[in-house]
Design a protein around this motif. Structure first.
Motif, short mmCIF file in Angstrom:
data_model
loop_
_atom_site.label_atom_id
_atom_site.label_comp_id
_atom_site.label_asym_id
_atom_site.label_seq_id
_atom_site.Cartn_x
_atom_site.Cartn_y
_atom_site.Cartn_z
N ASP A 87 -0.50 6.38 6.14
CA ASP A 87 -1.63 6.87 5.14
C ASP A 87 -0.73 8.07 4.31
OD1 ASP A 87 -3.81 7.36 3.76
OD2 ASP A 87 -4.73 8.97 5.12
N GLY A 88 0.34 7.42 3.77
CA GLY A 88 1.21 8.42 2.97
C GLY A 88 1.10 8.00 1.68
N GLY A 89 0.26 7.34 1.05
CA GLY A 89 0.06 6.92 -0.34
C GLY A 89 -1.29 7.14 -0.91
N ALA A 90 -1.41 6.70 -1.86
CA ALA A 90 -2.81 6.92 -2.69
C ALA A 90 -3.69 6.32 -1.82
CB ALA A 90 -2.69 6.22 -3.99
N SER A 91 -3.64 5.07 -0.96
CA SER A 91 -4.66 4.30 -0.45
C SER A 91 -4.09 4.01 1.14
CB SER A 91 -5.04 3.08 -1.18
OG SER A 91 -3.69 2.13 -1.37
N PRO A 92 -4.81 3.53 1.96
CA PRO A 92 -4.27 3.14 3.29
C PRO A 92 -3.34 2.15 3.17
CG PRO A 92 -6.69 2.65 3.13
CD PRO A 92 -6.10 3.45 1.98
N ASN A 122 -1.81 -6.99 -3.71
CA ASN A 122 -2.25 -6.01 -2.42
C ASN A 122 -1.06 -5.58 -1.65
OD1 ASN A 122 -4.72 -8.31 -2.57
ND2 ASN A 122 -5.52 -6.37 -2.21
N THR A 123 0.29 -5.86 -2.20
CA THR A 123 1.56 -5.45 -1.58
C THR A 123 1.99 -4.22 -2.22
OG1 THR A 123 1.73 -7.80 -1.09
CG2 THR A 123 3.66 -6.42 -0.84
N ALA A 124 2.40 -3.37 -1.31
CA ALA A 124 2.99 -1.98 -1.99
C ALA A 124 4.29 -2.09 -1.43
CB ALA A 124 2.42 -0.80 -0.91
N ALA A 125 5.41 -1.37 -2.61
CA ALA A 125 6.83 -1.57 -2.44
C ALA A 125 6.97 -0.64 -1.24
CB ALA A 125 7.41 -1.07 -3.51
N THR A 126 8.00 -1.21 -0.42
CA THR A 126 8.66 -0.41 0.76
C THR A 126 9.49 0.65 -0.02
OG1 THR A 126 8.63 -2.54 2.11
CG2 THR A 126 9.95 -0.62 2.87
N THR A 127 9.27 1.83 0.70
CA THR A 127 9.82 3.08 0.27
C THR A 127 10.57 3.79 1.47
OG1 THR A 127 8.18 4.84 0.77
CG2 THR A 127 8.01 3.77 -1.15
N PRO A 128 11.76 4.68 1.37
CA PRO A 128 12.37 5.08 2.62
C PRO A 128 11.28 5.87 3.44
CG PRO A 128 13.51 5.84 0.59
CD PRO A 128 12.33 5.09 -0.17
N ALA A 129 10.09 6.44 2.88
CA ALA A 129 9.34 6.97 3.95
C ALA A 129 8.74 5.85 4.92
CB ALA A 129 8.05 7.46 3.21
N HIS A 130 8.67 4.76 4.58
CA HIS A 130 8.18 3.87 5.49
C HIS A 130 9.07 3.54 6.73
CE1 HIS A 130 5.77 2.54 1.82
NE2 HIS A 130 4.95 2.70 2.85
N THR A 146 -6.08 -7.86 6.47
CA THR A 146 -5.52 -6.47 5.73
C THR A 146 -6.11 -6.35 4.41
OG1 THR A 146 -3.90 -6.65 7.05
CG2 THR A 146 -3.58 -5.10 5.12
N VAL A 147 -6.13 -7.40 3.45
CA VAL A 147 -6.67 -6.96 2.26
C VAL A 147 -8.06 -7.09 2.12
CG1 VAL A 147 -7.12 -8.52 0.25
CG2 VAL A 147 -4.65 -8.63 1.22
N ALA A 148 -8.82 -7.80 3.11
CA ALA A 148 -10.10 -7.77 3.16
C ALA A 148 -10.73 -6.33 3.46
CB ALA A 148 -10.83 -8.74 4.40
N ALA A 149 -9.85 -5.67 4.29
CA ALA A 149 -10.34 -4.23 4.58
C ALA A 149 -9.80 -3.20 3.67
CB ALA A 149 -9.43 -3.80 6.08
N GLY A 150 -9.20 -3.74 2.85
CA GLY A 150 -8.73 -2.68 1.55
C GLY A 150 -7.50 -1.80 1.81
N ILE A 151 -6.86 -2.58 2.71
CA ILE A 151 -5.57 -1.94 3.03
C ILE A 151 -4.34 -2.74 2.32
CG2 ILE A 151 -3.95 -1.29 4.84
CD1 ILE A 151 -6.41 -1.49 6.93
N ALA A 152 -3.51 -1.64 1.58
CA ALA A 152 -2.34 -2.29 1.36
C ALA A 152 -1.01 -2.89 2.28
CB ALA A 152 -1.69 -1.52 0.31
N ILE A 153 -0.57 -4.00 1.72
CA ILE A 153 0.51 -4.65 2.54
C ILE A 153 1.57 -4.04 2.35
CG2 ILE A 153 1.47 -6.81 3.19
CD1 ILE A 153 -0.98 -8.10 2.10
N VAL A 154 2.37 -3.44 3.45
CA VAL A 154 4.09 -3.03 3.17
C VAL A 154 4.84 -3.88 3.96
CG1 VAL A 154 5.64 -1.22 3.63
CG2 VAL A 154 3.22 -0.59 3.03
N PRO A 155 5.79 -4.53 3.26
CA PRO A 155 6.52 -5.86 4.16
C PRO A 155 7.69 -5.28 4.60
CG PRO A 155 6.66 -6.08 1.84
CD PRO A 155 5.56 -4.98 1.92
#
Length: 116
Positions: free
Chosen positions: A33-38, A95-103, A68-77
């Motif tokens: 939960d470090g972004g704008a959405s879960p 529904n995919t979020a870019a991987t950042t150094p924080a992940h 994951t998508v149905a639950a409204g959660i972004a995918i971080v691969p």
């Protein structure tokens, strides 16, 4: 294949492939939960070797990502398999979020269960 099923096991933070009730594969994740959405960081996918070549990893990924998508959660691969799967399935791109150094940093933190 005998009695193959796929289920979400939120207590263990993973989606599981079962054969007659025995876990034979998993797609492990951590909620973030470090972004704008879960977000759900997928970091490890594996199918037991003796079940290889049956398409089970793809079926597992489809169920995990669809839920994951149905639950409204972004995918971080972070997991290499999930990354590759997403390149072949652009329908998940919105529904995919870019991987950042924080992940990866988050993945390396001790879990609250380990600290308790």
């Amino acid at each position: 294949m005998s009695d193959i099923t796929i289920r979400h096991n939120p207590d263990r933070e993973r989606f599981e492939v079962l054969d007659a009730g025995n876990v034979i594969g998993k797609a492990a994740y951590k909620e973030y939960d470090g972004g704008a959405s879960p977000q759900r960081i997928f970091y490890h996918t594996v199918i037991n070797e003796e079940y290889g070549g049956q398409g089970l990893a793809g079926k597992l990924a489809t169920v995990a990502l669809d839920e994951t998508v149905a639950a409204g959660i972004a995918i971080v691969p972070v997991c290499p398999f999930i990354k590759k799967f997403l390149t072949k399935h652009p329908e998940y791109s919105a529904n995919t979020a870019a991987t950042t150094p924080a992940h990866p940093e988050f993945l390396n933190e001790p879990s609250p269960r380990a600290r308790a």
